[in-house]
Design a protein around this motif. Structure first.
Motif, PDB file in Angstrom:
ATOM      1  N   ASN A  32       0.984  -1.228  -0.162  1.00  0.00           N
ATOM      2  CA  ASN A  32       0.098   0.182  -0.095  1.00  0.00           C
ATOM      3  C   ASN A  32       0.833   1.054   0.042  1.00  0.00           C
ATOM      4  O   ASN A  32       0.288   2.393   0.175  1.00  0.00           O
ATOM      5  N   VAL A  78      -5.447   6.002   9.386  1.00  0.00           N
ATOM      6  CA  VAL A  78      -4.398   4.932   9.034  1.00  0.00           C
ATOM      7  C   VAL A  78      -3.280   5.343   9.386  1.00  0.00           C
ATOM      8  O   VAL A  78      -2.388   4.601   9.850  1.00  0.00           O
ATOM      9  N   TRP A 104      -3.608  14.677  12.777  1.00  0.00           N
ATOM     10  CA  TRP A 104      -4.325  13.449  12.572  1.00  0.00           C
ATOM     11  C   TRP A 104      -5.358  12.868  13.783  1.00  0.00           C
ATOM     12  O   TRP A 104      -6.457  12.525  13.739  1.00  0.00           O
ATOM     13  N   ASP A 163     -13.346   2.122  13.056  1.00  0.00           N
ATOM     14  CA  ASP A 163     -12.656   1.384  11.982  1.00  0.00           C
ATOM     15  C   ASP A 163     -12.360   0.087  12.384  1.00  0.00           C
ATOM     16  O   ASP A 163     -12.458  -0.911  11.465  1.00  0.00           O
ATOM     17  N   ASP A 171      -6.996  13.609   5.853  1.00  0.00           N
ATOM     18  CA  ASP A 171      -5.473  13.230   5.655  1.00  0.00           C
ATOM     19  C   ASP A 171      -5.209  11.766   5.818  1.00  0.00           C
ATOM     20  O   ASP A 171      -4.045  11.610   6.547  1.00  0.00           O
ATOM     21  N   ARG A 172      -6.224  10.774   5.615  1.00  0.00           N
ATOM     22  CA  ARG A 172      -6.167   9.387   6.071  1.00  0.00           C
ATOM     23  C   ARG A 172      -5.488   9.328   7.662  1.00  0.00           C
ATOM     24  O   ARG A 172      -4.442   8.630   7.915  1.00  0.00           O
ATOM     25  N   SER A 219     -10.514  12.040  10.470  1.00  0.00           N
ATOM     26  CA  SER A 219     -11.150  11.649   9.101  1.00  0.00           C
ATOM     27  C   SER A 219     -10.483  12.410   8.044  1.00  0.00           C
ATOM     28  O   SER A 219     -10.726  12.145   6.646  1.00  0.00           O
TER      29      SER A 219
END
Length: 249
Positions: free
Chosen positions: A125, A159, A148, A201, A155-156, A153
């Motif tokens: 990825n 993750v 972050w 998530d 700018d990723r 929610s």
């Protein structure tokens, strides 16, 4: 014990003095792990030993071709210690302030190329230190972590928080600074919506394991064990660790 052979392979990788020796040691490690698997050693023991091998390879590659770049981290399954042979390798860098971004990315790409020659493939990825997103100064990481956590929610954020929560430093200890995963934990615990986003998530419906009846009627018993069973457990454990401030991976 069979795992001792992987420990020896790990030491051989860590002591490599040049790129050729590292590639040779990496090839040897891949040969050794086949014999370890054939010995029916438990999966958890294999994973812990193989993760150490992969981290040693990253630390040695960085030492050989990018010694002044900065502090390297392994994330994902390698960082957590549950990587199996064939797992990809997610990498992060805290770039030294005196290294230019272009030079840092070029050096990181060289490290990734060398690791590939050793049989350790980069993350599918794109979570690799040869990309700007994963190659930052300490100040840039701190700014990113704050953003972050404040808005997971954007700018990723979810993750990135997850990657940082799994990040483990390799090679020399970080230069007197708080580790990335500790920074991420502090920031997220100060923002309840960020923890809620991590939990959402973790519990989001994904792949499933088909019932026996469905397998019998459809004739299709295929299942992706990682996505259906392992990944949800990892995500829930990560959320739990972040929530209570645990340093366990």
């Amino acid at each position: 014990m069979a795992v001792a052979a992987l420990d020896d392979a790990c030491r051989r990788i860590a002591s490599a003095d040049n790129e050729h020796d590292l590639v040779t040691a990496g090839d040897h490690a891949h040969e050794v792990v086949r014999t370890v698997i054939d010995a029916r050693l438990g999966a958890a023991s294999v994973a812990a030993a193989w993760s150490s091998v992969a981290r040693a390879a990253l630390a040695t590659a960085a030492r050989l071709v990018a010694p002044g770049l900065g502090d390297w981290y392994a994330s994902g399954s390698v960082g957590r210690g549950d990587a199996l042979p064939g797992s990809d390798l997610e990498t992060l860098v805290i770039r030294s302030a005196d290294v230019t971004p272009d030079s840092a990315l070029a050096q990181a790409a060289h490290v990734q190329e060398l690791l590939g020659c050793c049989g350790f493939r980069a993350d599918d990825n794109g979570a690799v230190a040869s990309r700007v997103r994963f190659n930052r100064t300490a100040q840039e990481w701190a700014v990113g972590i704050g953003g972050w956590a404040a808005d997971p929610s954007a700018d990723r954020g979810v993750v990135m928080i997850g990657l940082l929560a799994d990040a483990l430093p390799v090679g020399p200890a970080a230069r007197g600074s708080i580790e990335l995963r500790e920074q991420a934990g502090i920031a997220v615990r100060a923002q309840p919506p960020a923890l809620a986003a991590m939990l959402q998530d973790a519990t989001f419906a994904r792949a499933y394991i088909p019932s026996r009846l469905r397998t019998l009627t459809s004739g299709d018993g295929r299942v992706d064990i990682k996505h259906a069973a392992v990944d949800p457990v990892v995500r829930i454990a990560r959320w739990a660790g972040l929530s209570c401030g645990s340093d366990a991976l």
